[in-house]
Structure formats: structure tokens, C-alpha cells
Design an enzyme around this catalytic site. Sequence first.
Site, PDB file in Angstrom:
ATOM      1  N   THR A  23       0.820  -1.214   0.000  1.00 56.36           N
ATOM      2  CA  THR A  23       0.000   0.000   0.000  1.00 56.36           C
ATOM      3  C   THR A  23       0.848   1.256   0.000  1.00 56.36           C
ATOM      4  OG1 THR A  23      -1.814  -1.118   1.087  1.00 56.36           O
ATOM      5  CG2 THR A  23      -1.739   1.254   1.338  1.00 56.36           C
ATOM      6  N   SER A  70       2.109  -7.578  -0.826  1.00 56.87           N
ATOM      7  CA  SER A  70       2.992  -8.384   0.018  1.00 56.87           C
ATOM      8  C   SER A  70       2.671  -9.869  -0.042  1.00 56.87           C
ATOM      9  CB  SER A  70       2.957  -7.876   1.465  1.00 56.87           C
ATOM     10  OG  SER A  70       1.694  -8.069   2.050  1.00 56.87           O
ATOM     11  N   THR A 104       1.611  -4.266   4.130  1.00 54.58           N
ATOM     12  CA  THR A 104       1.438  -4.552   5.555  1.00 54.58           C
ATOM     13  C   THR A 104       0.887  -5.941   5.835  1.00 54.58           C
ATOM     14  OG1 THR A 104      -0.785  -3.620   5.597  1.00 54.58           O
ATOM     15  CG2 THR A 104       1.050  -2.120   6.084  1.00 54.58           C
ATOM     16  N   ASP A 105       0.254  -6.571   4.836  1.00 58.31           N
ATOM     17  CA  ASP A 105      -0.509  -7.782   5.139  1.00 58.31           C
ATOM     18  C   ASP A 105       0.354  -8.913   5.706  1.00 58.31           C
ATOM     19  OD1 ASP A 105      -2.808  -6.537   4.422  1.00 58.31           O
ATOM     20  OD2 ASP A 105      -2.999  -7.480   2.466  1.00 58.31           O
TER      21      ASP A 105
HETATM   22  C1  SIN Z   1      -0.127  -5.456   0.845  1.00 58.82           C
HETATM   23  O1  SIN Z   1       0.108  -6.040   1.911  1.00 58.82           O
HETATM   24  O2  SIN Z   1       0.667  -5.492  -0.097  1.00 58.82           O
HETATM   25  C2  SIN Z   1      -1.396  -4.704   0.658  1.00 58.82           C
HETATM   26  C3  SIN Z   1      -1.962  -4.125   1.894  1.00 58.82           C
HETATM   27  C4  SIN Z   1      -1.077  -3.122   2.560  1.00 58.82           C
HETATM   28  O3  SIN Z   1       0.046  -2.849   2.200  1.00 58.82           O
HETATM   29  O4  SIN Z   1      -1.571  -2.550   3.569  1.00 58.82           O
END
Ligand code: SIN
Length: 343
Positions: A23, A70, A104-105
Amino acid sequence: MLLVSVCSQVQKPVTYSYILGGTIAGSGSGGVQTTGYSAGVVGILTLINAVPEILNISNVAGIQSSNVASEDVTSDLLLTISKQINQYVCDDPTMSGAVVTHGTDVLEETAFFLDATVNCGKPVIIVGAMRPSTAISADGPYNLLEAVTVAASPLARDRGAMVVMNDRIVSAYYVTKINANTMDTFKAVEMGNLGSLVSNVPYFFYPPVKPTGKNAISVANVTSIPRVDILMAYEDMKNDTLYNAVASGAKGIVVAGAGAGGVSSSFNYAIEDVIRTHGIPIVQSTRAMSGEVPSYDTATNGAQHIASGYLNPMKSRILLGLLLAHGKNITEIAAAFKPSTAN
Ligand code: SIN
């Protein structure tokens, strides 16, 4: 792969920046879109140029290792990043630390991997964002500035890898994502934060300390990580989920058990059968948000159970894969997972 060097003219610390996407490098269709946008589409130069204040803190060199959501990060990519950080940051005395931008995932898995495999004392900061760059009040730019600030700080040395987001500094060893949507999502639920930032000044609450039970593992000679699957326990769980994982090629299995690692008596029998018959290590962790799965000191029915200690299923999977990559046997793996009270 894109190599970037961004330098102001003044003598400053130099941090190394890696972009893996997510993100923080995401783009949506409007200011209020915070789900369903495209993750991992904005390049490293765009990210750094959006925050010119970074160059007041540190010169930055960087690699765009990948730009993906991710969930698409692989074990091979983790090995590459870890080796690059060891080479370009640890072995270069002009580099103060590394920053890895990441979705973040599954950020906590990459953070745990780097915490285990980069052990030169220089800070490795993993940073993401919960709102894409196109959202009103996007959190990525300020998070990135804080991440570079901590990576450039001498106060951050000898603390392992850390997640820096939302003004908090959290140990990569313990951190987990607790909320699917909000910006205040990365917590070490029982262990707390290592520090925080106020007006972009880092404050650490404690002197540097190693998490109890942490394993330092070199990947210098590792070329691949064996497959480890995670199975979550639930009411009326069927034993064939375990046998299917074995048949699919898993070399290790983590069971996210109920409570302190619990599974049904039938599934417990299947675990012991797989350990005895296939010699596959099975780590029992917990599907609960926090707490410990205490050690099983003895083998039962000829099978050595392995408890995850304080490690959640995702971190247990990373550690088990690293130990298998080093050819460790079940007894050695059980010892590595044991949460000792003394390092
Ligand atoms: C991801 O993990 O690539 C998408 C969601 C995020 O980064 O919060």
C-alpha cells in the site's frame, strides 16, 4: 532491479532503502478509497521524492527489489533481500541502516525473517502504510520519513529489525498486524513498543536488548527455504488436512492450535503418526492473538512435539523454514523453539 542513490551534498548518515511494494507504493482511484486499490505500483524514486525532508536526515541509496502486493513476496525474495542487506549495509561501514518498504498484510513475516538473518547490529526498519498514496491523509510519506530517521539513528543499533509505523517503534520479533484496516495496526500485544517518535525524533524506552529465545541464523550459504505449511485448528477438524500437507510436499508443518496449542485427540494422534512415520517436524502454535504454547519436554508415543513458545503461527513458519534450510533435526528444532528464560 532498479538501483537508486539519492544524496544531498552535506555529510550525513547513509541508509539503504528497498522497495517491495504494498500500500505504501499503492494507488487508488480517489481520496477516500482505502481498500480495493492497486498495491505496489509506485516506484522508489517517486516515494523518496514525495518526502524531500528525508534528505535533511540521511542520504539514501536504494534498490527496487520488487514492487508487489505483500502476499506475492516469496521465500526466494526474502533470501535475496537478506543477502543484499548483509552485503550492502552490514559490510559497508558508510551505511548506517536499511529501510524496507513493504505491504502490511504479511509484513511481520518479512520483518521476522530479516530479524533472524541480519545480525550485524545495524538497524533494519520495515515500513508500510495502511492508506494508499492517493488517499486523503495517506500515512506512507510520514511513515517513510520516520523509518529513515530511525535507520539513521545511532540509538537504533543492536535492537534487531524493527517495524516503524504510526509513530511507533516495535520489535520485529514480536510484532503482529492486529487490525485489517486501521493505521494503528502493528502491535507487540503483550510486549509493548520499543519506543516512539514525536515530531520525527525517536525516543527509545529501553536500552538495546535481545528478545528472549531469539535465534540468529545466517543465510549466507542458503539457496532455498523448504516448504512449511500452516494448518489452523477448528472444531471438528479433519486429520486429512495434515496428511494432505505431507502429500503436497511440506517439509515442516505449523499447527495454529486452539488456546495453548490444543488440537483434538484424534488430530493429536495424527500429528504423532506423521512425526513418527515421515520424520516431519510439526510445531504447535496458537490461533489466539497472544500467549505462550509451553514446551513439551518429552516425546509422547515416540514423537517429539514442538511448542512454538511465544511465536505466532506465521513467525513459527519462518523460523521452522530457516532451521530446515540448515538441516536441523527434530530435537534441534524443538530446542530452537524453546522459550528460554536466559539467552
Ligand atoms: C499489501 O500487503 O501489499 C497490501 C496491503 C497493505 O500494504 O496494507
